[in-house]
Design an enzyme around this catalytic site. Structure first.
Site, PDB file in Angstrom:
ATOM      1  N   HIS A   1      12.805  -1.759   2.229  1.00 49.51           N
ATOM      2  CA  HIS A   1      12.095  -0.537   2.619  1.00 49.51           C
ATOM      3  C   HIS A   1      12.870   0.656   2.099  1.00 49.51           C
ATOM      4  O   HIS A   1      14.102   0.703   2.216  1.00 49.51           O
ATOM      5  CB  HIS A   1      11.955  -0.442   4.140  1.00 49.51           C
ATOM      6  CG  HIS A   1      11.176  -1.582   4.705  1.00 49.51           C
ATOM      7  ND1 HIS A   1       9.810  -1.670   4.575  1.00 49.51           N
ATOM      8  CD2 HIS A   1      11.576  -2.714   5.335  1.00 49.51           C
ATOM      9  CE1 HIS A   1       9.408  -2.806   5.110  1.00 49.51           C
ATOM     10  NE2 HIS A   1      10.464  -3.457   5.578  1.00 49.51           N
TER      11      HIS A   1
ATOM     12  N   ARG B   1       4.453  11.313  -1.985  1.00 53.83           N
ATOM     13  CA  ARG B   1       4.176  10.960  -0.611  1.00 53.83           C
ATOM     14  C   ARG B   1       5.368  11.291   0.291  1.00 53.83           C
ATOM     15  O   ARG B   1       6.456  10.761   0.078  1.00 53.83           O
ATOM     16  CB  ARG B   1       3.919   9.458  -0.631  1.00 53.83           C
ATOM     17  CG  ARG B   1       3.883   8.803   0.668  1.00 53.83           C
ATOM     18  CD  ARG B   1       3.902   7.302   0.495  1.00 53.83           C
ATOM     19  NE  ARG B   1       3.611   6.735   1.776  1.00 53.83           N
ATOM     20  CZ  ARG B   1       3.982   5.536   2.164  1.00 53.83           C
ATOM     21  NH1 ARG B   1       4.623   4.753   1.332  1.00 53.83           N
ATOM     22  NH2 ARG B   1       3.705   5.111   3.353  1.00 53.83           N
TER      23      ARG B   1
ATOM     24  N   PRO C   1       0.798  -1.227   0.000  1.00 57.10           N
ATOM     25  CA  PRO C   1       0.000   0.000   0.000  1.00 57.10           C
ATOM     26  C   PRO C   1       0.836   1.285   0.000  1.00 57.10           C
ATOM     27  O   PRO C   1       1.843   1.378   0.703  1.00 57.10           O
ATOM     28  CB  PRO C   1      -0.834  -0.104   1.276  1.00 57.10           C
ATOM     29  CG  PRO C   1      -0.162  -1.124   2.113  1.00 57.10           C
ATOM     30  CD  PRO C   1       0.513  -2.073   1.174  1.00 57.10           C
ATOM     31  N   ASN C   2       0.383   2.217  -0.804  1.00 59.75           N
ATOM     32  CA  ASN C   2       0.923   3.586  -0.885  1.00 59.75           C
ATOM     33  C   ASN C   2       2.279   3.700  -1.574  1.00 59.75           C
ATOM     34  O   ASN C   2       2.761   4.818  -1.790  1.00 59.75           O
ATOM     35  CB  ASN C   2       0.990   4.240   0.518  1.00 59.75           C
ATOM     36  CG  ASN C   2      -0.372   4.292   1.174  1.00 59.75           C
ATOM     37  OD1 ASN C   2      -1.314   4.801   0.573  1.00 59.75           O
ATOM     38  ND2 ASN C   2      -0.494   3.763   2.365  1.00 59.75           N
TER      39      ASN C   2
ATOM     40  N   ALA D   1       3.004  -0.594   4.949  1.00 60.58           N
ATOM     41  CA  ALA D   1       2.568  -0.678   6.352  1.00 60.58           C
ATOM     42  C   ALA D   1       2.191  -2.100   6.764  1.00 60.58           C
ATOM     43  O   ALA D   1       2.216  -2.425   7.960  1.00 60.58           O
ATOM     44  CB  ALA D   1       1.396   0.266   6.591  1.00 60.58           C
TER      45      ALA D   1
ATOM     46  N   GLU E   1      13.382  -8.519   1.779  1.00 59.63           N
ATOM     47  CA  GLU E   1      12.521  -7.444   2.299  1.00 59.63           C
ATOM     48  C   GLU E   1      13.203  -6.105   2.014  1.00 59.63           C
ATOM     49  O   GLU E   1      14.377  -5.945   2.346  1.00 59.63           O
ATOM     50  CB  GLU E   1      12.352  -7.635   3.814  1.00 59.63           C
ATOM     51  CG  GLU E   1      11.604  -6.503   4.498  1.00 59.63           C
ATOM     52  CD  GLU E   1      11.584  -6.660   6.031  1.00 59.63           C
ATOM     53  OE1 GLU E   1      12.302  -7.539   6.567  1.00 59.63           O
ATOM     54  OE2 GLU E   1      10.868  -5.881   6.678  1.00 59.63           O
TER      55      GLU E   1
ATOM     56  N   ARG F   1      12.793   4.937  12.759  1.00 57.65           N
ATOM     57  CA  ARG F   1      11.514   5.637  12.798  1.00 57.65           C
ATOM     58  C   ARG F   1      10.678   5.229  14.023  1.00 57.65           C
ATOM     59  O   ARG F   1      11.224   4.756  14.998  1.00 57.65           O
ATOM     60  CB  ARG F   1      10.796   5.409  11.466  1.00 57.65           C
ATOM     61  CG  ARG F   1      11.600   5.979  10.287  1.00 57.65           C
ATOM     62  CD  ARG F   1      10.889   5.801   8.969  1.00 57.65           C
ATOM     63  NE  ARG F   1       9.623   6.519   8.956  1.00 57.65           N
ATOM     64  CZ  ARG F   1       8.669   6.321   8.035  1.00 57.65           C
ATOM     65  NH1 ARG F   1       8.844   5.435   7.073  1.00 57.65           N
ATOM     66  NH2 ARG F   1       7.556   7.013   8.097  1.00 57.65           N
TER      67      ARG F   1
ATOM     68  N   TYR G   1      10.533   9.608   1.988  1.00 61.36           N
ATOM     69  CA  TYR G   1      10.632   8.575   0.945  1.00 61.36           C
ATOM     70  C   TYR G   1      11.386   9.033  -0.304  1.00 61.36           C
ATOM     71  O   TYR G   1      11.594   8.234  -1.214  1.00 61.36           O
ATOM     72  CB  TYR G   1       9.226   8.091   0.569  1.00 61.36           C
ATOM     73  CG  TYR G   1       8.535   7.402   1.720  1.00 61.36           C
ATOM     74  CD1 TYR G   1       9.027   6.203   2.211  1.00 61.36           C
ATOM     75  CD2 TYR G   1       7.423   7.965   2.342  1.00 61.36           C
ATOM     76  CE1 TYR G   1       8.424   5.569   3.291  1.00 61.36           C
ATOM     77  CE2 TYR G   1       6.804   7.340   3.418  1.00 61.36           C
ATOM     78  CZ  TYR G   1       7.310   6.144   3.888  1.00 61.36           C
ATOM     79  OH  TYR G   1       6.728   5.517   4.953  1.00 61.36           O
TER      80      TYR G   1
ATOM     81  N   ASN H   1       8.352  -5.112  -0.751  1.00 58.94           N
ATOM     82  CA  ASN H   1       8.137  -3.992   0.161  1.00 58.94           C
ATOM     83  C   ASN H   1       6.649  -3.971   0.503  1.00 58.94           C
ATOM     84  O   ASN H   1       5.844  -3.458  -0.264  1.00 58.94           O
ATOM     85  CB  ASN H   1       8.545  -2.660  -0.486  1.00 58.94           C
ATOM     86  CG  ASN H   1       8.388  -1.500   0.488  1.00 58.94           C
ATOM     87  OD1 ASN H   1       7.799  -1.662   1.571  1.00 58.94           O
ATOM     88  ND2 ASN H   1       8.894  -0.338   0.118  1.00 58.94           N
TER      89      ASN H   1
HETATM   90  C1  DQA Z   1       7.984   1.507   4.000  1.00 56.60           C
HETATM   91  C2  DQA Z   1       8.049   1.704   5.514  1.00 56.60           C
HETATM   92  C3  DQA Z   1       6.707   1.409   6.155  1.00 56.60           C
HETATM   93  O1  DQA Z   1       6.797   1.621   7.555  1.00 56.60           O
HETATM   94  C4  DQA Z   1       5.650   2.324   5.610  1.00 56.60           C
HETATM   95  O2  DQA Z   1       4.391   2.003   6.161  1.00 56.60           O
HETATM   96  C5  DQA Z   1       5.593   2.316   4.123  1.00 56.60           C
HETATM   97  C6  DQA Z   1       6.848   2.304   3.376  1.00 56.60           C
HETATM   98  C7  DQA Z   1       9.293   1.942   3.293  1.00 56.60           C
HETATM   99  O3  DQA Z   1       9.456   1.578   2.142  1.00 56.60           O
HETATM  100  O4  DQA Z   1      10.095   2.665   3.881  1.00 56.60           O
HETATM  101  O5  DQA Z   1       4.536   2.398   3.516  1.00 56.60           O
HETATM  102  O6  DQA Z   1       7.787   0.128   3.736  1.00 56.60           O
END
Ligand code: DQA
Length: 158
Positions: free
Chosen positions: A99, A17, A9-10, A76, A97, A106, A22, A73
């Site tokens: 990020h 964003r 998501p996102n 959340a 994994e 964080r 990011y 990735n």
């Molecule tokens: C994320 C880190 C997560 O905590 C966050 O909810 C994201 C992006 C990252 O790529 O840094 O949506 O996965």
């Protein structure tokens, strides 16, 4: 060799964003980078992004027998989803994994990663470049796995 780049998501809003966290690279930049890296490394790349947990579970299940590795990735859902962990454990596809941000620096609620135990490597805080490194790490991991299997088979045939 075929690798799935899976985004939760996102991640599709990358660039728009919270750029302070990011970065300013867009989601299109991310897709272009992974395609380019695949070409350079001679790897077929497929990509999938969803804002829905079940759609990500479906895609992981559908990858069984089709995909050699996953760069994941989960956004959340990293911090909430046992379903994604179970899906990765079920298919047993080598997974990295990734990020974009340095999650370890964080909020406390970002310190849990449910999927981490099903991944052989975690990359954080490198922005979209982390995905390119993940693809290369997967290639090495899969080649090492292959060599190990071949030598085991060779030993059996002696
Ligand atoms: C994320 C880190 C997560 O905590 C966050 O909810 C994201 C992006 C990252 O790529 O840094 O949506 O996965």
């Amino acid at each position: 060799m075929r690798i799935l780049i899976l985004n939760g998501p996102n991640i599709n809003l990358l660039g728009l964003r919270e750029p302070g966290i990011y970065g300013t690279d867009s989601f299109a930049d991310l897709l272009a980078l992974v395609r380019r890296t695949g070409e350079e490394e001679g790897i077929e790349i497929e990509t999938f992004q969803s804002n829905h947990e079940g759609a990500l579970v479906d895609r992981i299940q559908e990858s069984m027998g089709r995909v050699d590795g996953i760069v994941f990735n989960p956004g959340a859902y990293t911090h909430t989803s046992i379903a994604l962990l179970d899906a990765l454990r079920a298919v047993r596809i080598p997974t990295v994994e990734v990020h974009l941000s340095a999650v370890e620096q964080r909020e406390s609620f970002r310190q849990i990663s449910y999927i981490r135990s099903a991944c052989f490597l975690t990359i954080t805080g490198e922005g979209i470049a982390g995905y390119a490194r993940a693809i290369r790490a997967l290639k090495e991991h899969l080649a090492a796995d292959d060599a190990r299997k071949k030598s085991e088979n060779g030993e059996k045939n002696l």
